[in-house]
Motif scaffolding. Structure first.
Motif, PDB file in Angstrom:
ATOM      1  N   MET A 172      -5.677 -41.437 -72.140  1.00 30.21           N
ATOM      2  CA  MET A 172      -5.551 -42.670 -71.937  1.00 30.21           C
ATOM      3  C   MET A 172      -7.266 -43.363 -72.748  1.00 30.21           C
ATOM      4  O   MET A 172      -6.763 -44.445 -73.059  1.00 30.21           O
ATOM      5  CB  MET A 172      -6.133 -42.203 -70.441  1.00 30.21           C
ATOM      6  CG  MET A 172      -4.489 -41.844 -69.557  1.00 30.21           C
ATOM      7  SD  MET A 172      -2.823 -42.425 -69.698  1.00 30.21           S
ATOM      8  CE  MET A 172      -3.677 -43.639 -68.637  1.00 30.21           C
ATOM      9  N   ASP A 173      -8.209 -43.244 -73.360  1.00 31.34           N
ATOM     10  CA  ASP A 173      -8.744 -44.186 -73.808  1.00 31.34           C
ATOM     11  C   ASP A 173      -8.186 -44.005 -74.927  1.00 31.34           C
ATOM     12  O   ASP A 173      -8.659 -45.931 -75.334  1.00 31.34           O
ATOM     13  CB  ASP A 173     -10.417 -42.889 -74.164  1.00 31.34           C
ATOM     14  CG  ASP A 173     -11.117 -42.361 -72.767  1.00 31.34           C
ATOM     15  OD1 ASP A 173     -10.377 -43.515 -71.337  1.00 31.34           O
ATOM     16  OD2 ASP A 173     -11.431 -42.031 -72.358  1.00 31.34           O
ATOM     17  N   GLN A 174      -8.007 -43.281 -75.593  1.00 28.88           N
ATOM     18  CA  GLN A 174      -7.013 -44.453 -77.275  1.00 28.88           C
ATOM     19  C   GLN A 174      -6.078 -45.048 -77.264  1.00 28.88           C
ATOM     20  O   GLN A 174      -6.123 -46.297 -78.035  1.00 28.88           O
ATOM     21  CB  GLN A 174      -6.564 -42.998 -77.551  1.00 28.88           C
ATOM     22  CG  GLN A 174      -7.447 -41.835 -78.057  1.00 28.88           C
ATOM     23  CD  GLN A 174      -6.973 -40.431 -78.711  1.00 28.88           C
ATOM     24  OE1 GLN A 174      -5.802 -40.452 -78.512  1.00 28.88           O
ATOM     25  NE2 GLN A 174      -7.210 -40.268 -80.449  1.00 28.88           N
ATOM     26  N   LEU A 175      -4.619 -45.141 -75.549  1.00 27.04           N
ATOM     27  CA  LEU A 175      -4.885 -45.555 -75.335  1.00 27.04           C
ATOM     28  C   LEU A 175      -4.676 -47.041 -75.240  1.00 27.04           C
ATOM     29  O   LEU A 175      -4.335 -48.466 -75.481  1.00 27.04           O
ATOM     30  CB  LEU A 175      -3.326 -45.153 -74.728  1.00 27.04           C
ATOM     31  CG  LEU A 175      -2.076 -44.304 -74.695  1.00 27.04           C
ATOM     32  CD1 LEU A 175      -1.874 -43.702 -73.691  1.00 27.04           C
ATOM     33  CD2 LEU A 175      -0.946 -44.955 -75.964  1.00 27.04           C
TER      34      LEU A 175
ATOM     35  N   ASN B  12      -5.418 -43.942 -60.233  1.00 27.38           N
ATOM     36  CA  ASN B  12      -5.630 -42.806 -60.725  1.00 27.38           C
ATOM     37  C   ASN B  12      -4.531 -41.987 -60.875  1.00 27.38           C
ATOM     38  O   ASN B  12      -5.031 -41.105 -61.122  1.00 27.38           O
ATOM     39  CB  ASN B  12      -6.815 -42.129 -59.752  1.00 27.38           C
ATOM     40  CG  ASN B  12      -7.989 -42.957 -59.698  1.00 27.38           C
ATOM     41  OD1 ASN B  12      -9.008 -43.174 -61.303  1.00 27.38           O
ATOM     42  ND2 ASN B  12      -9.104 -44.172 -59.276  1.00 27.38           N
ATOM     43  N   ASN B  13      -3.307 -42.468 -60.551  1.00 24.00           N
ATOM     44  CA  ASN B  13      -2.480 -41.867 -60.298  1.00 24.00           C
ATOM     45  C   ASN B  13      -1.916 -41.570 -61.534  1.00 24.00           C
ATOM     46  O   ASN B  13      -2.232 -42.063 -62.741  1.00 24.00           O
ATOM     47  CB  ASN B  13      -0.957 -42.783 -59.690  1.00 24.00           C
ATOM     48  CG  ASN B  13      -2.024 -42.337 -57.805  1.00 24.00           C
ATOM     49  OD1 ASN B  13      -2.060 -42.228 -57.562  1.00 24.00           O
ATOM     50  ND2 ASN B  13      -1.045 -44.404 -57.196  1.00 24.00           N
ATOM     51  N   ASP B  14      -0.529 -40.892 -61.740  1.00 21.53           N
ATOM     52  CA  ASP B  14      -0.523 -40.808 -63.443  1.00 21.53           C
ATOM     53  C   ASP B  14       0.909 -41.522 -63.147  1.00 21.53           C
ATOM     54  O   ASP B  14       1.982 -41.827 -63.175  1.00 21.53           O
ATOM     55  CB  ASP B  14       0.092 -38.781 -63.365  1.00 21.53           C
ATOM     56  CG  ASP B  14      -0.457 -37.921 -62.885  1.00 21.53           C
ATOM     57  OD1 ASP B  14      -1.983 -38.296 -63.847  1.00 21.53           O
ATOM     58  OD2 ASP B  14       0.012 -37.042 -62.238  1.00 21.53           O
ATOM     59  N   PHE B  15       0.123 -42.197 -64.656  1.00 20.87           N
ATOM     60  CA  PHE B  15       1.143 -43.510 -64.922  1.00 20.87           C
ATOM     61  C   PHE B  15       1.489 -42.704 -66.294  1.00 20.87           C
ATOM     62  O   PHE B  15       0.924 -42.633 -67.353  1.00 20.87           O
ATOM     63  CB  PHE B  15       0.137 -44.815 -65.359  1.00 20.87           C
ATOM     64  CG  PHE B  15       0.529 -46.371 -65.235  1.00 20.87           C
ATOM     65  CD1 PHE B  15       1.077 -46.327 -64.679  1.00 20.87           C
ATOM     66  CD2 PHE B  15       1.297 -47.209 -66.307  1.00 20.87           C
ATOM     67  CE1 PHE B  15       1.650 -47.750 -63.943  1.00 20.87           C
ATOM     68  CE2 PHE B  15       2.100 -48.252 -66.287  1.00 20.87           C
ATOM     69  CZ  PHE B  15       2.193 -48.653 -65.110  1.00 20.87           C
ATOM     70  N   ILE B  16       3.371 -43.306 -67.199  1.00 21.71           N
ATOM     71  CA  ILE B  16       3.457 -42.359 -68.060  1.00 21.71           C
ATOM     72  C   ILE B  16       3.519 -43.628 -69.302  1.00 21.71           C
ATOM     73  O   ILE B  16       4.472 -44.356 -69.705  1.00 21.71           O
ATOM     74  CB  ILE B  16       5.130 -41.587 -67.395  1.00 21.71           C
ATOM     75  CG1 ILE B  16       5.160 -42.003 -65.770  1.00 21.71           C
ATOM     76  CG2 ILE B  16       6.174 -41.585 -68.712  1.00 21.71           C
ATOM     77  CD1 ILE B  16       5.974 -41.747 -65.396  1.00 21.71           C
ATOM     78  N   TYR B  17       2.521 -43.127 -69.701  1.00 21.47           N
ATOM     79  CA  TYR B  17       2.347 -43.632 -71.236  1.00 21.47           C
ATOM     80  C   TYR B  17       3.119 -42.738 -72.103  1.00 21.47           C
ATOM     81  O   TYR B  17       3.056 -41.096 -71.767  1.00 21.47           O
ATOM     82  CB  TYR B  17       0.893 -44.742 -71.493  1.00 21.47           C
ATOM     83  CG  TYR B  17      -0.007 -45.437 -70.467  1.00 21.47           C
ATOM     84  CD1 TYR B  17       0.632 -46.370 -70.881  1.00 21.47           C
ATOM     85  CD2 TYR B  17      -0.145 -45.080 -69.635  1.00 21.47           C
ATOM     86  CE1 TYR B  17       0.433 -47.689 -70.307  1.00 21.47           C
ATOM     87  CE2 TYR B  17      -1.093 -45.205 -68.118  1.00 21.47           C
ATOM     88  CZ  TYR B  17      -0.744 -47.337 -68.929  1.00 21.47           C
ATOM     89  OH  TYR B  17      -1.289 -48.121 -68.183  1.00 21.47           O
TER      90      TYR B  17
END
Length: 366
Positions: free
Chosen positions: A210-213, A199-204
Motif C-alpha cells: 500500500m505504501d508503494q502504491l 482502513n477497509n480492504d481496497f482492491i489495488y
C-alpha cells in the motif's frame, strides 16, 4: 479558444449533471440499433446547449458538459486509450447497499494515447457552445484509476513501473491534446488515491504494498504534470464513490493529507465534506499557504434538500482555522450523475443546489 482561468472558482462544481429523459432514451435507442451514432450525437448536442445555458443562468462562471456524451465518469475515457478495452464482467462494484451495473475496463495491449480520442473532438464542440461566456472545464479520470487489481495484464506488463510509465506518457499526450483544443481548466477525478483514506480492504494492484502504491500514485500524477503549460489549471477531485446517491467507502483525510496536499502538484483539490464520512477540516493544515485552492464540498449532490445557510457559513469559518480564506472555494461534494443512472434528486433540485452555492459564495466573497 476558452478564456484563461485562475480556477478553481469560489463557486465551482465537480462536473456531471443529471441526464434528461430524452438523452437517456436516445442512448437506449442507439444501443438497440434504432438510431445512428450521428443521431445520438445531435440529441446530446441539443441537451448540452441547454445545460450550458442553465449553468450560466444559475450564476456559475465555470461550466461543464455534464458528462452528457458518456455513460461513466471514467470508463468512457479510459477505454478509448490504446491498449485498453471495455467489457462486461460477471458483477458490478459493491457500493453501500447497492451493486453497480456491470461494466469495467482491462489492459489488452501496450498503452498509449489515441490521437483520435473522441473526448478531444467533444471538447472542441463543447467549447464552441460555451463561446467564452464562462470557463469551459473538462473532467477526466486520474491516471491512478488504472491501478486497480486485474486491470494491468501481467503478460503485457510484468513490471508495474513499465505499466505506469506508459500510462503517464499517454496522459501527457492527452493533456497536450486538450490544451491544443483550447482547454485551460482540467480536472482529474481520483477515487483510487481517495481509497487510501479507508482502513477497509481496497482492491489495488497487488504488485506493490500500500505504501508503494501511494508513492506510485503521487509520482504518476506529478509526472503527468511535468510539462503542463503555466496557463492550464489542473485539479484533483477526491471521491469516495457516487452511484445513485450511494457511496463506496468512508474515511477521513488524515491518512493521506500529510503527503498528498503538499506533494501533489495540482492547482486545487476538490474534497468531499458533505457528511461525517469525511472527518474534520483539520487535515487542511497540510495544504501549503499560498498553494493549491481547496474546494470544500460541503453541499451534497446525493439529495435535493438545500443545506442551512448559517450552518454552511459556520463550516466555512471552521475550515478557515486550517487554510487561508484566499484558498477556499465551494462546490457540491461530487457530481450529480457520475454514471448515466444519476443520483436520487430532480433536475430542478440540481439547479437549485448550484444556484444556492453560487449565491452563498457571492454573499461571502462578493
Amino acid at each position: 479558444m476558452t478564456q484563461n482561468t485562475p480556477g478553481p472558482f469560489r463557486a465551482d462544481h465537480v462536473g456531471s449533471l443529471l441526464r434528461p429523459e430524452r438523452l437517456l432514451q436516445a442512448r437506449k435507442d442507439y444501443k438497440a440499433g434504432e438510431i445512428t451514432s450521428q443521431e445520438l450525437y445531435e440529441v446530446e448536442t441539443v441537451e448540452l446547449k441547454r445545460i450550458v445555458d442553465k449553468q450560466i443562468e444559475v450564476g456559475l462562471d465555470v461550466v461543464t458538459d455534464g458528462e452528457f456524451r458518456r455513460d461513466w465518469w471514467h470508463l468512457d475515457f479510459l477505454e478509448h486509450l490504446n491498449g485498453i478495452e471495455g467489457y462486461v464482467p460477471s458483477k458490478g462494484f459493491d457500493f453501500e447497499e447497492e451493486e453497480t451495473e456491470a461494466y469495467n475496463i482491462r489492459n489488452i495491449g501496450k498503452i498509449s494515447f489515441n490521437k483520435e480520442h473522441p473526448f478531444i473532438k467533444d471538447f472542441i464542440e463543447f467549447d464552441k457552445i460555451v463561446a467564452c461566456r464562462a470557463v469551459a472545464k473538462q473532467t477526466i479520470p486520474s491516471p491512478n484509476q488504472l491501478l486497480y487489481v486485474s486491470m494491468r495484464n501481467p503478460d503485457i506488463y510484468p513490471n508495474i513501473e513499465d505499466y505506469a510509465t506508459d500510462i503517464v506518457n499517454a496522459y501527457k499526450e492527452a493533456l497536450a491534446a486538450f490544451y491544443d483544443a483550447g482547454c485551460r481548466y482540467l480536472q482529474l477525478d481520483d477515487v483510487s488515491i481517495a481509497g487510501f483514506v479507508t482502513n477497509n480492504d481496497f482492491i489495488y494492484d497487488d504488485a506493490y504494498t500500500m505504501d508503494q502504491l501511494f508513492d506510485l500514485s503521487l509520482r504518476m500524477v506529478n509526472s503527468v504534470l511535468e510539462d503542463k503549460p503555466a496557463d492550464l489549471t489542473v485539479t484533483t477531485h477526491l471521491c469516495r464513490g457516487n452511484y445513485r446517491s450511494t457511496y463506496a467507502f468512508s474515511g477521513a483525510y488524515d491518512n493521506i493529507a500529510p503527503r498528498l496536499f503538499p506533494e501533489e502538484k495540482v492547482d486545487g483539490f476538490f474534497l468531499e465534506y458533505d457528511d461525517e464520512r469525511s472527518g474534520t477540516f483539520e487535515p487542511l493544515k497540510y495544504v501549503p499557504a499560498g498553494g493549491p485552492k481547496v474546494v470544500i464540498g460541503i453541499f451534497t449532490s446525493k439529495t435535493g434538500e438545500l443545506e442551512d445557510k448559517e450552518a454552511i457559513k459556520a463550516r466555512i469559518a471552521e475550515a478557515r482555522k486550517y487554510v487561508s480564506d484566499d484558498q477556499i472555494c465551494l462546490s457540491p461534494q461530487c457530481g450529480f450523475s457520475s454514471t448515466h443512472h444519476g443520483n436520487k434528486l430532480t433536475e430542478e433540485q440540481q439547479w437549485a443546489k448550484l444556484n444556492f452555492i453560487a449565491d452563498v459564495a457571492k454573499e461571502i466573497w462578493g
